[in-house]
Design a protein around this motif. Structure first.
Motif, PDB file in Angstrom:
ATOM      1  N   THR A 479       0.838  -1.193   0.000  1.00  0.00           N
ATOM      2  CA  THR A 479       0.000   0.000   0.000  1.00  0.00           C
ATOM      3  C   THR A 479       0.876   1.247   0.000  1.00  0.00           C
ATOM      4  O   THR A 479       2.095   1.186   0.170  1.00  0.00           O
ATOM      5  CB  THR A 479      -0.915   0.040   1.234  1.00  0.00           C
ATOM      6  OG1 THR A 479      -0.152   0.451   2.378  1.00  0.00           O
ATOM      7  CG2 THR A 479      -1.566  -1.301   1.505  1.00  0.00           C
ATOM      8  N   LEU A 480       0.241   2.397  -0.135  1.00  0.00           N
ATOM      9  CA  LEU A 480       0.981   3.654  -0.099  1.00  0.00           C
ATOM     10  C   LEU A 480       1.612   3.909   1.263  1.00  0.00           C
ATOM     11  O   LEU A 480       2.505   4.745   1.384  1.00  0.00           O
ATOM     12  CB  LEU A 480       0.062   4.819  -0.481  1.00  0.00           C
ATOM     13  CG  LEU A 480      -0.458   4.828  -1.914  1.00  0.00           C
ATOM     14  CD1 LEU A 480      -1.311   6.072  -2.153  1.00  0.00           C
ATOM     15  CD2 LEU A 480       0.674   4.772  -2.925  1.00  0.00           C
ATOM     16  N   ALA A 481       1.166   3.186   2.289  1.00  0.00           N
ATOM     17  CA  ALA A 481       1.776   3.335   3.611  1.00  0.00           C
ATOM     18  C   ALA A 481       3.121   2.637   3.713  1.00  0.00           C
ATOM     19  O   ALA A 481       3.854   2.826   4.687  1.00  0.00           O
ATOM     20  CB  ALA A 481       0.836   2.811   4.694  1.00  0.00           C
ATOM     21  N   GLY A 482       3.476   1.807   2.725  1.00  0.00           N
ATOM     22  CA  GLY A 482       4.776   1.157   2.713  1.00  0.00           C
ATOM     23  C   GLY A 482       4.763  -0.202   3.392  1.00  0.00           C
ATOM     24  O   GLY A 482       3.712  -0.761   3.710  1.00  0.00           O
ATOM     25  N   SER A 483       5.978  -0.720   3.626  1.00  0.00           N
ATOM     26  CA  SER A 483       6.121  -2.102   4.083  1.00  0.00           C
ATOM     27  C   SER A 483       6.779  -2.251   5.445  1.00  0.00           C
ATOM     28  O   SER A 483       7.007  -3.374   5.906  1.00  0.00           O
ATOM     29  CB  SER A 483       6.943  -2.885   3.051  1.00  0.00           C
ATOM     30  OG  SER A 483       8.252  -2.329   2.922  1.00  0.00           O
ATOM     31  N   ARG A 484       7.106  -1.156   6.129  1.00  0.00           N
ATOM     32  CA  ARG A 484       7.744  -1.288   7.429  1.00  0.00           C
ATOM     33  C   ARG A 484       6.785  -1.895   8.443  1.00  0.00           C
ATOM     34  O   ARG A 484       5.579  -1.628   8.416  1.00  0.00           O
ATOM     35  CB  ARG A 484       8.246   0.079   7.930  1.00  0.00           C
ATOM     36  CG  ARG A 484       9.399   0.656   7.142  1.00  0.00           C
ATOM     37  CD  ARG A 484      10.191   1.651   8.004  1.00  0.00           C
ATOM     38  NE  ARG A 484       9.315   2.588   8.669  1.00  0.00           N
ATOM     39  CZ  ARG A 484       9.021   3.808   8.196  1.00  0.00           C
ATOM     40  NH1 ARG A 484       9.532   4.212   7.052  1.00  0.00           N
ATOM     41  NH2 ARG A 484       8.237   4.611   8.869  1.00  0.00           N
ATOM     42  N   ALA A 485       7.317  -2.657   9.372  1.00  0.00           N
ATOM     43  CA  ALA A 485       6.481  -3.337  10.363  1.00  0.00           C
ATOM     44  C   ALA A 485       5.712  -2.355  11.241  1.00  0.00           C
ATOM     45  O   ALA A 485       4.609  -2.661  11.714  1.00  0.00           O
ATOM     46  CB  ALA A 485       7.341  -4.253  11.232  1.00  0.00           C
ATOM     47  N   ASP A 486       6.246  -1.154  11.447  1.00  0.00           N
ATOM     48  CA  ASP A 486       5.572  -0.211  12.337  1.00  0.00           C
ATOM     49  C   ASP A 486       4.355   0.460  11.691  1.00  0.00           C
ATOM     50  O   ASP A 486       3.662   1.246  12.335  1.00  0.00           O
ATOM     51  CB  ASP A 486       6.556   0.840  12.867  1.00  0.00           C
ATOM     52  CG  ASP A 486       7.201   1.686  11.785  1.00  0.00           C
ATOM     53  OD1 ASP A 486       6.861   1.513  10.591  1.00  0.00           O
ATOM     54  OD2 ASP A 486       8.074   2.525  12.126  1.00  0.00           O
ATOM     55  N   ARG A 487       4.070   0.134  10.426  1.00  0.00           N
ATOM     56  CA  ARG A 487       2.886   0.706   9.788  1.00  0.00           C
ATOM     57  C   ARG A 487       1.606   0.266  10.516  1.00  0.00           C
ATOM     58  O   ARG A 487       0.616   1.009  10.537  1.00  0.00           O
ATOM     59  CB  ARG A 487       2.812   0.307   8.312  1.00  0.00           C
ATOM     60  CG  ARG A 487       2.509  -1.166   8.045  1.00  0.00           C
ATOM     61  CD  ARG A 487       2.674  -1.502   6.569  1.00  0.00           C
ATOM     62  NE  ARG A 487       2.236  -2.862   6.220  1.00  0.00           N
ATOM     63  CZ  ARG A 487       2.971  -3.945   6.365  1.00  0.00           C
ATOM     64  NH1 ARG A 487       4.208  -3.852   6.866  1.00  0.00           N
ATOM     65  NH2 ARG A 487       2.493  -5.126   6.010  1.00  0.00           N
ATOM     66  N   PHE A 488       1.636  -0.928  11.123  1.00  0.00           N
ATOM     67  CA  PHE A 488       0.458  -1.412  11.830  1.00  0.00           C
ATOM     68  C   PHE A 488       0.143  -0.533  13.043  1.00  0.00           C
ATOM     69  O   PHE A 488      -1.018  -0.224  13.314  1.00  0.00           O
ATOM     70  CB  PHE A 488       0.655  -2.873  12.250  1.00  0.00           C
ATOM     71  CG  PHE A 488       0.741  -3.820  11.096  1.00  0.00           C
ATOM     72  CD1 PHE A 488      -0.404  -4.246  10.443  1.00  0.00           C
ATOM     73  CD2 PHE A 488       1.968  -4.273  10.652  1.00  0.00           C
ATOM     74  CE1 PHE A 488      -0.333  -5.127   9.371  1.00  0.00           C
ATOM     75  CE2 PHE A 488       2.056  -5.153   9.577  1.00  0.00           C
ATOM     76  CZ  PHE A 488       0.904  -5.578   8.928  1.00  0.00           C
ATOM     77  N   ALA A 489       1.180  -0.130  13.769  1.00  0.00           N
ATOM     78  CA  ALA A 489       0.972   0.738  14.931  1.00  0.00           C
ATOM     79  C   ALA A 489       0.446   2.105  14.498  1.00  0.00           C
ATOM     80  O   ALA A 489      -0.454   2.665  15.127  1.00  0.00           O
ATOM     81  CB  ALA A 489       2.275   0.890  15.714  1.00  0.00           C
ATOM     82  N   ALA A 490       1.019   2.639  13.421  1.00  0.00           N
ATOM     83  CA  ALA A 490       0.547   3.935  12.919  1.00  0.00           C
ATOM     84  C   ALA A 490      -0.913   3.842  12.492  1.00  0.00           C
ATOM     85  O   ALA A 490      -1.721   4.734  12.789  1.00  0.00           O
ATOM     86  CB  ALA A 490       1.423   4.392  11.756  1.00  0.00           C
ATOM     87  N   ALA A 491      -1.281   2.754  11.792  1.00  0.00           N
ATOM     88  CA  ALA A 491      -2.661   2.590  11.347  1.00  0.00           C
ATOM     89  C   ALA A 491      -3.616   2.434  12.525  1.00  0.00           C
ATOM     90  O   ALA A 491      -4.733   2.954  12.505  1.00  0.00           O
ATOM     91  CB  ALA A 491      -2.769   1.393  10.405  1.00  0.00           C
TER      92      ALA A 491
END
Length: 553
Positions: A479-491
């Motif tokens: 997705t446009l949010a990228g692939s870093r693992a911390d994207r889940f916390a941001a979401a």
């Protein structure tokens, strides 16, 4: 977007369709839910019975008609509510998007675009319940492209994780939604310049009639949207006749302070008719022009016109030859946030904000690699081309506020603020000045690690990367949010803020700081990220510099 970005007059969704981002938006986001087996569910609404699908704890009803036909002799006219039906309507598949190029919609198994597009989608937690907050989403794509069926904007995760009901609409776009025929057609076409918005109003009335059947609370409806959807939300927020239909609003990267006037809209109409080789006196011929020719003429005119959007006026272009809402004395009797915030929404809380690096998206999709590799001369040339002899002072303000910033850093920051920030700040200031319901201002700082094609340049907190964060559709690494693992916390943080605002009028997320309302003294801004922070007057020096370069009239 704005003339600060190369090829800015090219629609963002058309650019998406020609680059890697088209695949990104088409990617199924919540893979676990998408792959789960579905079972049929039914619900009774005022117009008849619907069959939807229950998947992963969420009931989804798609392609639900809310308006009657808007083609043929109904073209450019207000839509009527859909007629009741007998039997069970199959609401397991997406409905028709508004007329546009088929490469600018991103739903799974979505039908080809067409004129009769007044459908909506509903996602609600399975298993009954009532009194849930309702979140009604207007899609982005300016006023000319997009749909409510994009997988990036699937409402399943919001509904599942936050116990809300999500609604997304399709509505008329471009010429069909915003061509003003009041000058030529008289009273029968007096509202023709705002039919795209009147469609959304019709959908909000559908919500009032029917949302209780899905467990929603018709007295607790939040309207929200991103980019062009934020622009539509800005306008809906300002409509006195629409005020009884919602209680709160969220404007994401889509501030609209001023809209088009009827005289400019009439110029656009004549330009469009000329494109079709139709004389103004023969304007009724446009009612019979086949839809493909309508679209071709719209695109041809768009290619000739440069957008003037951005700055304190907001993201709507006010140039003849562009399409968007107009002042019509009825649905929109005044500019959304000029000279004040709308009185009809004085008691309705507002969230408004933008992303730190909005402009990177437009540089990426416009293949403007140079924007990321500017030297001092290139920076000055770009800003001077728009702001003349005021550019050096603007550059100095950014350099003083951001020690160590490269010329490209300064350019992208300035272009981002001019495009989305200035209008957002002015709208928040004017909302706060009413002293009634609160305004909450945010910046999204979460940095996507998606890269400029063929380079190692990370795009960061770019335009539209908030969509998967808001809808928590980040399961895919593409997705446009990228692939870093911390994207889940941001979401989790961002989606919780949105859902809790919809529930209570106060945005919050577990473990994150309290979010103070915006006021002219402290200018508290919530910086949304893996760990959120509240920063007073975050871009104060830049805001003051812009007030000199582009002062509000």
């Amino acid at each position: 977007m704005t003339s600060l970005i190369r090829n800015a007059d090219i629609n963002r969704r058309r650019l998406l369709a020609t680059g890697a981002a088209a695949g990104v938006l088409a990617m199924p986001m919540a893979a676990c839910a998408a792959d789960a087996p579905s079972e049929a569910v039914e619900v009774q609404i005022a117009e008849g019975r619907l069959r939807g699908a229950r998947t992963g704890g969420v009931d989804a009803y798609k392609g639900v008609p809310y308006g009657a036909s808007v083609s043929g002799m109904n073209r450019f006219k207000p839509a009527s509510p859909v007629a009741p039906w007998t039997g069970v309507f199959d609401a397991t598949r997406l409905g028709t998007p508004s007329l546009q190029d088929p490469t600018t919609v991103y739903g799974k198994n979505e039908p080809p675009p067409g004129e009769d597009c007044l459908v909506l989608n509903v996602w609600t937690p399975a298993g009954g319940g009532k009194g849930r907050p309702v979140m009604v989403y207007s899609h982005g794509g300016g006023y000319t492209t997009g749909s409510g069926g994009s997988t990036a904007q699937d409402g399943s995760m919001l509904a599942r994780e936050h116990d809300v009901v999500v609604v997304a609409t399709n509505h008329r776009l471009g010429v069909l939604g915003y061509l003003y025929l009041g000058e030529l057609g008289g009273a029968d076409y007096a509202g023709s310049g705002n039919q795209g918005l009147s469609d959304i109003v019709l959908a909000l009335k559908w919500v009032q009639r029917n949302i209780e059947a899905f467990g929603g609370d018709p007295a607790n409806v939040t309207i929200f949207g991103e980019s062009g959807g934020g622009a539509k939300t800005s306008c809906l927020y300002a409509m006195p006749s629409v005020a009884p239909l919602f209680s709160k609003a969220i404007i994401q990267s889509g501030p609209v302070v001023r809209i088009t006037t009827p005289d400019v809209a009439a110029q656009t109409t004549r330009m469009f008719l000329e494109q079709l080789e139709i004389a103004p006196a023969d304007w009724r011929e446009v009612l019979d022009v086949p839809a493909p020719q309508i679209l071709a003429a719209q695109k041809a005119l768009n290619a000739k016109v440069k957008s003037d959007s951005g700055g304190w006026r907001g993201i709507q272009s006010l140039t003849p030859g562009t399409y968007g809402p107009i002042l019509d004395g009825d649905l929109l009797p005044h500019h959304p946030f000029d000279p004040t915030a709308p009185a009809s929404a004085a008691d309705k809380p507002l969230m408004i904000g933008w992303l730190d690096n909005e402009a990177a998206f437009f540089a990426w999709t416009g293949k403007d690699v140079e924007a990321f590799r500017l030297d001092e001369a290139g920076l000055k040339a770009r800003l001077s081309g728009r702001f003349g002899d005021k550019a050096p002072a603007l550059i100095d303000a950014y350099r003083s506020d951001r020690p160590g910033a490269t010329p490209s850093d300064i350019y992208l920051a300035a272009a981002s603020y001019y495009a989305m920030g200035a209008g957002s700040v002015l709208a928040a200031e004017r909302k706060a000045a009413q002293g009634r319901a609160p305004a909450y201002v945010y910046n999204i700082a979460y940095r996507s690690n998606r890269r400029m094609d063929g380079t190692d340049i990370e795009l960061g907190a770019m335009h539209a990367s908030d969509i998967p964060l808001v809808f928590n559709t980040v399961a895919s690494p593409d997705t446009l949010a990228g692939s870093r693992a911390d994207r889940f916390a941001a979401a989790r943080n961002v989606s919780a803020m949105w859902a809790n605002f919809a529930r209570t009028g106060r945005p919050s997320a577990p473990g994150q700081p309290a979010w103070p309302p915006y006021d002219p003294k402290t200018r508290s801004t919530m910086v949304l990220d893996v760990a959120c922070t509240v920063v007073p007057d975050r871009f104060g020096a830049e805001r003051r510099a812009w007030a000199k370069v582009d002062p509000a009239a």
